[in-house]
Scaffold this motif. Structure first.
Motif: not given
Length: 329
Positions: A136-137, A217-218, A221-222, A214, A142, A134
């Motif tokens: 959309n972070t 963060a991607i 988050m995964n 970004w 976000c 994903r």
């Protein structure tokens, strides 16, 4: 009306930051004790970091040891530079840019660390090649829930690394350019005119910062669920906290100083006093974060099993369960 126009302003409020000797001369007992305590905090942060580097060098494998040294050094380096800026107000711009350039490298190193904890680039791609990520972070997308998930590939991983690396390179280049312009009198943070250089360079650096955060963060988050055993979440939280304190907090204080909200206190102008308060707060905050980093990084963690080993263990468990069922029958 006439009384408002006849208000006199202390000439010191319009001067450049004072020299270090002028700062020392105007210190009273309380200020001297405060400066001494903050200096001891900065020195303690640096000593703790050096001791931690020795531990990491002896107990961690290469290249992970280099990455860990870079990341764990963010708070001590910022505290040390803030201490220099506190004692030498005229050097605040250089010390701040040094800290920011170091942290720009740390942003990239955080992404590299997460990949190395999963075995490196090849093991990372082998583990996630069949999965979708994903995107959309924060801080860019976000709120963009409509963005589709993307398949992890070597090409995508390359662009994620490039997105974080560009900040480390361009931030350093723009910082050197800003210092060169500053020495020539062409770079002034208080100059908000369209003809000034600061109004163009600083927003561009802000855009580069968002772009670099970004990709990190991607990845986080995964994969954070795979790395909870090595305390990735608190490490990432400390990295985010350092980012907020060193970038956002400093920017807010500088804006308040430029607006005159922070009153001048001779020999410090409003802007110089804002910078001094920012340096003092930063030393205390980074000292606390250095102590927390000691607990997070000064320990070894068991290596995560590779995807092949994980599959073998899973197959062994299935075979064992099947044998037990057949035995019961």
């Amino acid at each position: 009306m006439d009384e408002a126009l006849n208000i006199t302003i202390d000439p010191a409020c319009l001067q450049d930051p004072p020299l270090a000797i002028d700062v020392i001369k105007q210190l009273d007992v309380f200020d001297f004790c405060l400066y001494l305590m903050l200096t001891l905090m900065a020195c303690a942060s640096l000593l703790l970091y050096l001791e931690q580097c020795a531990y990491i060098y002896k107990n961690m494998p290469y290249p992970k040891k280099t990455t860990l040294m870079w990341i764990s050094g963010a708070a001590p380096v910022i505290a040390t530079m803030s201490c220099f800026g506190m004692w030498i107000p005229k050097a605040v711009m250089i010390t701040d840019m040094t800290s920011n350039c170091y942290f720009a490298v740390v942003v990239y190193k955080v992404l590299v660390l997460m990949i190395e904890e999963l075995g490196g680039t090849n093991d990372f791609l082998q583990r996630f090649s069949t999965e979708t990520f994903r995107v959309n972070t924060g801080p860019c997308c976000c709120y963009c829930a409509c963005l589709p998930r993307v398949h992890m590939s070597r090409r995508l991983l390359f662009f994620l690394k490039l997105g974080a690396l560009q900040y480390a390179i361009l931030k350093t280049v723009l910082s050197i350019l800003s210092i060169v312009l500053w020495t020539n009198g062409n770079f002034d943070l208080s100059d908000l005119e369209m003809t000034g250089t600061a109004i163009w360079i600083n927003p561009f650096i802000g855009i580069l910062t968002i772009i670099s955060l970004w990709p990190v963060a991607i990845i986080f988050m995964n994969i954070n669920s795979h790395l909870r055993s090595i305390n990735l979440v608190p490490k990432y939280a400390i990295y985010q906290l350092i980012l907020v304190l060193s970038q956002l907090q400093t920017s807010i204080i500088n804006i308040l100083a430029l607006n005159g909200t922070i009153a001048c206190a001779p020999p410090f102008s409003s802007q110089a006093r804002g910078s001094m308060l920012s340096q003092q707060m930063m030393i205390m905050e980074m000292f606390i974060l250095t102590l927390i980093n000691q607990r997070l990084y000064r320990r070894t963690y068991d290596a995560l099993p590779s995807e092949e080993a994980h599959d073998n263990n899973h197959n062994a468990k299935v075979a064992l369960q099947t044998a037990l069922v057949e035995h019961d029958v």
